[in-house]
Design an enzyme around this catalytic site. Structure first.
Site, mmCIF file in Angstrom:
data_model
loop_
_atom_site.group_PDB
_atom_site.id
_atom_site.type_symbol
_atom_site.label_atom_id
_atom_site.label_comp_id
_atom_site.label_asym_id
_atom_site.label_seq_id
_atom_site.Cartn_x
_atom_site.Cartn_y
_atom_site.Cartn_z
ATOM 1 N N THR A 18 0.820 -1.226 0.000
ATOM 2 C CA THR A 18 0.000 0.000 0.000
ATOM 3 C C THR A 18 0.841 1.256 0.000
ATOM 4 O O THR A 18 0.399 2.302 -0.440
ATOM 5 C CB THR A 18 -0.921 0.035 1.225
ATOM 6 O OG1 THR A 18 -0.098 -0.105 2.389
ATOM 7 C CG2 THR A 18 -1.953 -1.073 1.189
ATOM 8 N N CYS A 22 5.822 -0.598 2.979
ATOM 9 C CA CYS A 22 5.736 -2.012 2.575
ATOM 10 C C CYS A 22 6.962 -2.372 1.722
ATOM 11 O O CYS A 22 7.586 -3.429 1.893
ATOM 12 C CB CYS A 22 4.477 -2.279 1.753
ATOM 13 S SG CYS A 22 2.957 -1.841 2.593
ATOM 14 N N CYS A 291 41.625 11.037 -41.218
ATOM 15 C CA CYS A 291 41.038 9.845 -40.581
ATOM 16 C C CYS A 291 42.155 8.875 -40.187
ATOM 17 O O CYS A 291 42.164 8.298 -39.096
ATOM 18 C CB CYS A 291 40.071 9.130 -41.521
ATOM 19 S SG CYS A 291 38.666 10.136 -41.988
ATOM 20 N N CYS A 501 6.423 41.308 -49.009
ATOM 21 C CA CYS A 501 7.606 41.779 -48.259
ATOM 22 C C CYS A 501 7.955 40.747 -47.185
ATOM 23 O O CYS A 501 9.122 40.419 -46.958
ATOM 24 C CB CYS A 501 7.335 43.103 -47.548
ATOM 25 S SG CYS A 501 6.787 44.412 -48.631
ATOM 26 N N ASP A 989 -12.811 20.425 -16.560
ATOM 27 C CA ASP A 989 -12.302 19.744 -15.375
ATOM 28 C C ASP A 989 -13.277 20.127 -14.257
ATOM 29 O O ASP A 989 -13.884 21.186 -14.316
ATOM 30 C CB ASP A 989 -10.894 20.278 -15.089
ATOM 31 C CG ASP A 989 -10.194 19.484 -14.004
ATOM 32 O OD1 ASP A 989 -10.456 18.276 -13.934
ATOM 33 O OD2 ASP A 989 -9.415 20.062 -13.240
ATOM 34 N N GLU A 1026 -13.336 23.003 15.880
ATOM 35 C CA GLU A 1026 -12.647 22.756 14.602
ATOM 36 C C GLU A 1026 -11.509 23.750 14.334
ATOM 37 O O GLU A 1026 -10.758 23.580 13.385
ATOM 38 C CB GLU A 1026 -13.653 22.805 13.433
ATOM 39 C CG GLU A 1026 -14.578 21.603 13.361
ATOM 40 C CD GLU A 1026 -13.893 20.344 12.834
ATOM 41 O OE1 GLU A 1026 -12.664 20.311 12.765
ATOM 42 O OE2 GLU A 1026 -14.601 19.377 12.497
ATOM 43 N N ASP A 1250 -3.669 19.611 -14.823
ATOM 44 C CA ASP A 1250 -4.191 19.137 -16.115
ATOM 45 C C ASP A 1250 -3.409 19.721 -17.297
ATOM 46 O O ASP A 1250 -3.910 19.767 -18.399
ATOM 47 C CB ASP A 1250 -5.691 19.467 -16.243
ATOM 48 C CG ASP A 1250 -6.014 20.847 -15.706
ATOM 49 O OD1 ASP A 1250 -5.088 21.674 -15.653
ATOM 50 O OD2 ASP A 1250 -7.159 21.082 -15.318
#
Length: 1445
Positions: A18, A22, A291, A501, A989, A1026, A1250
């Protein structure tokens, strides 16, 4: 071969992992097993690759070991792969006392070491290693006492020799990767692929859109790499078949490491070693002496080569070498690796010998070995002149049929073709000529890209410490040279009049060496040039343009002005070089002045000419009537004609009329037309023709013809005065100058929007200095260029913001209308962001600069708009192409007209006589015919106008993009503009586009009676609880509670605990003060309302007394009650022993069905509230979708969310097709899928996750970018977060394209209709044109095109109210049953079950009963906007209006 030493590799699929922990657990546990040399576990691939000792393990035992850890392990391929091992010989210096035990223990612990043999007598250690895990250098780093014994390296492997040779080298692969838009894409791919087992190195190039990967084929396959790149969201294709790198790691070690033994033999090279061998190689690919020298010098530096002789004629090399140190195969590879890496080498013979040179017979094997040469070679040919994919296909089609060509790939973007061919059958030169024969410019690329470049090994070259470092140095691909060295510059070009031109400049510049691409914009008067700075510099480019006859000046680089200053030294002073902010190059002022002057000069001389012409026409008419009425004879006519004053002859053959006309014509012809002559000369010098060539031709022919005829008449002392054309040039020039003058005025107007944007930039800023307590110490006025990031700037009311920044002190309203198109002023307070160029209205603000110079939003917008106006729409490229052929075509038509009329005149003079205006009998027939033919041909030259064709598109694009920018819609050029009107599908989206992207409280339902616990008390408790949570839902609840209670501060929260996935528990105190304050506010409002009628002193007294009472109450209640609070889901409540009854459960289920999150609240172990939270739909979303549909577009919603939420959102906005649970990486595939159905797709997203999908779509629209307008992937950037701007952008695009079409109609009508009329085709119906009429029509065509474009300036973005009126007729939401939801990447839709009549009635009655029950239970429920029962049945409840009262 000894298999007992073998090492195997196996890949096992592992299910049930997972997270990374692991992966780590498996790697640790299995890696510790005896006999496991290496393990790599991939979470993405769900597999583990293990290299192990087959004597100690089998795939089955390893599988069981993973199974025992609690994971599901599956073995797909039970046959393990053999892994290559290498034997490394290490020696220990004689002087040391060797700790053999320590060496043995260290080596045994080292990963990748499979076997050790220690020989204390010889003082050597023989180690067998797995090279992919560990190499000799790493072992030496671990044990510095050891050194590498180079002389006796040997290789062992479990398989045959060839296999091991292939395996030793890594493989290089090139892949084409599409959809990359910025450097974050490249780093994503590099990061992901670089971590894969077996991938050694990866380099991704954004410019070339390709990835170069070096990998080990026995650990990973090409398909696997391709799949991994595609999983990140980028389509990948194999560009070049994988090639083994020329030298494996061991070969490089051999070539680089000189032996450590210090025997004299190795110090001074003896002529022949004891075991010298000689080998002969055949070398293909040598061209010249250099060469030969290259190969000889490269190999002679190697320690174990005693001599080398290379023959260019025999294509051979004879090498004497030490056979105990090196094999012929390694030497062969060493020669192949010599720069430039294009030699093909094969071994012909090997002769054991000490002194003999090889006999001639050894060379007789040469022909036999040709078969072993590589049969294909690759060359890259640069191809110019390709414009579209059909060019690509035609080149590929023709060349692939040529003898010896194996394959050809032509790239339009890179302007080159890669050809694989058989060198025995064809050569690169032949292929290049074949491409040139097809009409393209082709040149052989300088470097035919060797894969590995080995630096010449010389004694001076320092030894590289590790093979990896060596590889990195080798890996720089040569073909990136262009990408690395290309620079871009902008050049201001003046004097361009028409599309020819543009074509002229582009064509001539492309021929210059070092210039990669040229893009010239007629309207912007700008050229964008990509060039190689090593070959050419911008001033030289400007000089080339000047040679072509245009004005050219360098524009300062776009990336200047980021707070970096240029200082000009004036003796000992320095002054600031300021940016030109006047936008003077856009207003065409200079051209307007020039043409106005030209027009007035021509007009001054033209008026007398016109007077003379009118006088003569009147007199001719008078004579004609006399002749008609009195029936005069020819002689009498001539006498009357010559007795007129203007017809008096000063000299024989020279009348007053002709003399005056000549004198008035000369200054206009040579002074008024000087500019045209220069331009025409320059154009013709470079073998091109433009508008000026036509004008010069027309006027010069008229003038020269008239002069010649006059001189002939004077020479012949003619009694009758010849008819001349001296009136034509002045009138032509008048109309042309007038047309150009008006055209430039109009052009100046088209770029007004951009000029306005540029002028918004403030020139000065007030920088202030604050002390630690934010007290102002000093302030000074500085140039805006001097402002740096982090400076604090004061902006007074009415002042402009000089840079982007964040407010640190003050409150004000700011007008941002010119930048974002937002009409209403925006409130700014501490923490708000401000945009450069916006105007501060009423309060003084202190801001901290965040973006300065070229980074400000305004500069970015200006840059985008400028680039947009430089870019060409595809339709314009067609027009430019057309105007290239236009002038030669017109000249041909003109000459044809001349010849045809001369022939017709001689064959049938009556036609000329009938239709020739002002024909009089006093002139000879021949002169009449020639004069008539000349008049027709000159008129053809005058009326033809390529200008209007060239102006049709750019003027409209310029006005369109400018108007868009003023409305907060940034369109990046002509292509997106033209594409947007072809769009058939708009894909939205969801998060942040259709919805706000932040969770908001939709509803609070109180589940207990209000006399037990009031709503405001619940809000105060919940908000306080909260306030400590970091969860987005928690933040949404706190924000809502603060708004409802109208307060910034809440109570105190203690013992706060959070259980992820369940909820929170805590204790809340100190909320009484908050509630009293709230009650007091309500009371105060009531008092205010009551006292609206009678405003008196008594009110004030009552209010002050009540406030005193409250303070007294507050002090008593401060340390009052403590509440135990639980907030969370069902599971959390049940876990804490609370019972949830069915009604509450149903209510939660209902919310969840609508895609919301339902949260329960319990205070002191009693369930007392239900809060529904959702990411709310933008208020204008439904309207935008409806209008798009009414425009005939299909609207699709795409989201990664679950299908429930997606369906709910879709039903609220009226979208019927939804793709749900689509991963960000699969959005690209979805867009592609829609495109494959033949639809043009516009993708609307926020440009964050995206980007690949925006880049893949035909038109990518990024919405709500605010100050971040430089989104690479998007074609259209909407500054405001308003979906109606999507509608506006498509609407504007449609209007602009419509305007372009109208312009083309104008341009073509003038030319297609005007030219035949001028040529006299319509003479039978009485349509005859004089040359001056033609030039007037020509001037009118350009002006009318530009004026037509200017109509776009009237475009107004429809307001919300307009849209609403337009859409009101079609209101009504979609029922969930009408929406088709497609899950994931597959296209299987799940339609909602349609309810039968009986089901509807049952649902209706159940809803009624439930609501009656719930109404009874929560008398004070605040679910005021729950849908009413009837709407539940009919299904058109407005779910996005679920706000509370």
């Amino acid at each position: 071969m000894d298999r007992s030493m073998g090492v195997d590799s196996v890949t096992i699929s592992v299910e049930g992992m997972t997270c990374n922990s692991c992966v780590w657990t498996i790697e640790q546990r299995i890696g510790k097993l005896n006999g496991v040399h290496h393990i790599k576990v991939s979470l993405e691939e769900k597999n583990a690759t293990i290299i192990y000792d087959p004597k100690l393990h089998t795939p089955k035992t390893l599988l069981e070991a993973i199974d025992d850890m609690g994971f599901d392990a599956i073995l797909h391929n039970p046959n393990p792969l053999p892994v290559l091992t290498e034997t490394v010989f290490l020696t220990v210096a004689a002087s040391l006392a060797v700790p053999w035990d320590h060496i043995q223990n260290t080596l045994l612990k080292t990963k990748g070491v499979t076997d050790i043999k220690i020989s204390p007598q010889q003082r050597t250690v023989v180690v067998t290693v797995i090279p992919s895990i560990v190499n000799a250098n790493q072992i030496i780093e671990l044990l510095p006492d050891l050194s590498l014994d180079t002389g006796t390296l040997e290789k062992k492997s479990g398989t045959c020799e060839d296999y091991s040779m292939a395996q030793a080298g890594e493989v290089m692969l090139k892949m084409k990767v599409e959809g990359m838009t910025c450097h974050s894409c490249t780093s994503t791919i590099e990061g992901k692929i670089g971590k894969l087992q077996g991938v050694q190195r990866i380099k991704v190039s954004l410019d070339n859109q390709e990835a170069t990967i070096v990998y080990q084929p026995h650990l990973i396959t090409v398909e696997e790499i391709k799949k991994q790149i595609e999983a990140v969201g980028f389509p990948a294709f194999i560009k070049k078949q994988p090639k083994y790198l020329k030298l494996g790691a061991i070969d490089i070690e051999r070539l680089k490491n000189t032996p450590v033994k210090s025997s004299e033999g190795s110090q001074q090279r003896s002529p022949s070693y004891t075991s010298d061998s000689t080998v002969t190689f055949i070398i293909d690919g040598m061209h010249c002496k250099s060469c030969v020298l290259n190969i000889e010098s490269a190999l002679s530096t190697l320690q174990y080569v005693s001599s080398i002789v290379v023959s260019l004629e025999n294509r051979s090399a004879i090498v004497k070498y030490n056979a105990s140190s090196v094999t012929p195969e390694t030497l062969r590879k060493a020669i192949e690796a010599v720069s430039p890496g294009q030699y093909r080498v094969s071994i012909t013979s090997e002769v054991e010998s000490t002194s003999n040179s090889p006999s001639g017979s050894s060379l007789q094997n040469i022909p036999l070995n040709i078969a072993s040469h590589p049969l294909t070679q690759e060359t890259v040919i640069n191809i110019d002149g390709m414009t579209c994919n059909s060019c690509v296909q035609s080149i590929e089609g023709v060349i692939s049929k040529k003898a010896g060509v194996k394959s050809i790939r032509v790239s339009l973007a890179n302007g080159n073709g890669t050809v694989e061919y058989d060198p025995l059958l064809t050569t690169p030169e032949t292929l290049r000529e074949a491409i040139e024969d097809m009409g393209f410019d082709a040149a052989l690329s300088d470097t035919n890209e060797p894969f590995v470049i080995i630096a010449q090994t010389s004694s001076e070259m320092p030894l590289l410490t590790s093979t990896n470092e060596f590889y990195t140095k080798m890996m720089t691909p040569i073909h990136d040279a262009e990408a690395k060295t290309s620079s871009k510059c902008y050049i201001q070009v003046t004097g361009m009049t028409c599309a020819s031109c543009v074509a002229n400049i582009e064509r001539n510049l492309r021929r210059e060496e070092g210039i990669y691409s040229v893009l010239v914009a007629l309207m912007a008067g700008k050229a964008e040039v990509r060039y190689n700075p090593a070959v050419i510099q911008p001033p030289m480019i400007a000089e080339f343009i000047r040679e072509l006859g245009f004005g050219a000046t360098m524009i300062e680089n776009a990336d200047e002005g980021d707070g970096v200053l240029e200082l000009v030294s004036l003796g000992f002073e320095a002054s600031l070089v300021k940016k030109d902010r006047s936008a003077s190059h856009l207003d065409h002022k200079r051209e307007i002045r020039q043409w106005r002057r030209s027009f007035l000069v021509s007009l001054f001389f033209c008026i007398p000419v016109m007077g003379l012409m009118i006088y003569m026409m009147v007199m001719d008419h008078h004579l004609a009537t006399l002749h008609h009425n009195k029936n005069m004879s020819q002689e009498e006519m001539i006498n009357i004609h010559s007795s007129m004053f203007l017809e008096h002859q000063i000299l024989p053959g020279l009348s007053i009329m002709n003399l005056l006309s000549f004198l008035l014509c000369v200054p206009v012809q040579f002074f008024g037309g000087w500019y045209f002559y220069i331009q025409a000369y320059k154009a013709l010098k470079h073998k091109t023709a433009n508008m000026d060539v036509l004008i010069v031709l027309a006027t010069t022919i008229a003038f020269a013809y008239s002069l010649v005829i006059l001189l002939v008449a004077m020479y012949e002392r003619a009694k009758v005065n010849p008819i001349t054309f001296f009136d034509t040039p002045p009138m032509l020039f008048v109309f042309i100058a007038l047309g150009r003058w008006l055209e430039h005025i109009a052009k100046g107007k088209t770029s007004e929007a951009l000029a306005k944007l540029i002028s918004l930039q403030a020139t000065e800023a007030t920088i202030v200095t604050l002390d630690s307590d934010n007290i102002l110490l000093s302030e000074e006025q500085v140039d805006v260029e001097l402002v740096q990031r982090g400076d604090i700037i004061k902006v007074v009311p009415g002042g402009k913001f000089p840079v982007d920044g964040r407010v640190i002190e003050g409150h004000s309203m700011v007008d941002e209308s010119l930048i974002t198109g937002e009409a209403m002023p925006v409130a700014k307070k501490s923490g708000s962001t401000v945009i450069a160029g916006s105007i501060n209205q009423n309060g003084s603000l202190l801001i901290r600069a965040t973006h300065v110079g070229a980074d400000t939003t305004l500069s970015q917008i200006v840059k985008l708009v400028e680039e947009a106006q430089t870019s060409k729409a595809p339709i314009q490229q067609f027009a430019d192409k057309l105007s290239g052929y236009f002038v030669p075509f017109i000249v041909t038509v003109s000459i044809t007209t001349l010849l045809v009329w001369i022939i017709i005149g001689f064959l049938n003079f009556e036609i000329v006589e009938t239709y020739f205006p002002g024909y009089n009998r006093s002139i000879s027939r021949t002169e009449t015919i020639i004069r008539f033919a000349f008049q027709a041909s000159i008129t053809v030259l005058c009326i033809a106008c390529p200008c209007s064709l060239g102006l049709a598109t750019p003027t409209a694009v310029m006005v369109g993009t400018g108007v868009g920018a003023q409305n907060g819609i940034l369109i990046k050029g002509g292509e997106p503009l033209e594409m947007a009107h072809k769009v058939k599908v708009v894909v939205f989206d969801k998060t942040g586009t259709i919805t706000h992207g932040t969770p908001v409280v939709n509803q609070v339902k109180v589940l207990v009676e209000s006399n037990r616990i009031s709503r405001s008390k619940i809000l105060a408790i919940v908000g306080t609880a909260e306030s400590n949570s970091e969860h987005p839902l928690g933040a949404a609840i706190t924000k809502y509670c603060k708004q409802e209670l109208d307060t910034e501060t809440l109570g105190t929260c203690v013992d706060f605990q959070v259980v992820p996935g369940c909820g929170i528990s805590c204790k809340v105190i100190n909320i009484e003060g908050l509630l009293h304050k709230n009650n007091w506010k309500i009371e105060e409002n009531n008092i205010k309302n009551a006292s609206l009628v009678q405003i008196g002193a008594s009110n004030e007294q009552s209010s002050t007394s009540s406030s005193m009472i409250i303070d007294a109450q507050l002090s008593n209640a401060l340390n009052a009650q403590q509440y135990k609070v639980l907030i969370g889901n069902r599971e959390w409540m049940i876990r804490n022993g609370l019972v949830i009854n069915n009604d509450v459960d149903d209510s939660m289920t209902e919310h969840e069905r609508k895609g919301r999150t339902a949260v329960l609240v319990a205070v002191d172990d009693e369930l007392c509230g239900l809060i529904a939270i959702a990411d709310t739909v933008k208020p204008e979303a439904e309207l935008a979708v409806r209008i798009l549909k009414s425009m005939g577009l299909e609207v699709v919603l795409m989201t990664g969310d679950n299908s429930k939420t997606a369906r709910s959102i879709a039903s609220q906005v009226g979208i019927t097709k939804v793709f749900a649970e689509v991963l960000p990486s699969h959005k690209v595939a979805k867009v592609k899928q829609l495109q494959e159905e033949g639809k043009r797709v516009a993708m609307v997203g926020d440009g964050i996750n995206d980007s690949p999908a925006l880049a893949m779509a035909n038109v990518g629209i990024a919405i709500g970018t605010g100050t971040d307008v430089a989104i690479e992937a998007a074609d259209v950037v909407l500054i405001r977060n308003d979906l109606l701007d999507v509608v506006a952008s498509i609407d504007l695009s449609r209007k602009t394209v419509k305007r372009i079409r109208i312009n083309f109609v104008f341009a073509l009508i003038y030319n297609l209709v005007g030219i035949p009329i001028a040529a006299g085709v319509f003479m039978p119906i009485g349509l005859v044109l004089q040359p001056w009429m033609g030039s007037a029509a020509m001037a009118a065509s350009s002006v009318s095109v530009v004026l037509s474009s200017l109509f776009l300036k009237l475009y107004r973005k429809p307001t919300y109210e307009n849209y609403e009126l337009h859409a009101r007729s079609q209101m009504g939401q979609k029922r969930p049953s009408e929406i088709s939801v497609h899950v994931g990447i597959d296209d299987t839709s799940r339609n909602s079950p349609k309810l039968g009549l009986l089901d509807r009635i049952v649902n209706y009655s159940r809803a009624s009963i439930n609501s009656l029950l719930s109404d009874k239970r929560s008398l004070n429920s605040i679910g005021t906007s729950e849908p009413d029962k009837h709407s539940l049945l009919v299904g058109d409840c407005r779910e996005d209006d679920d706000t509370t009262l």
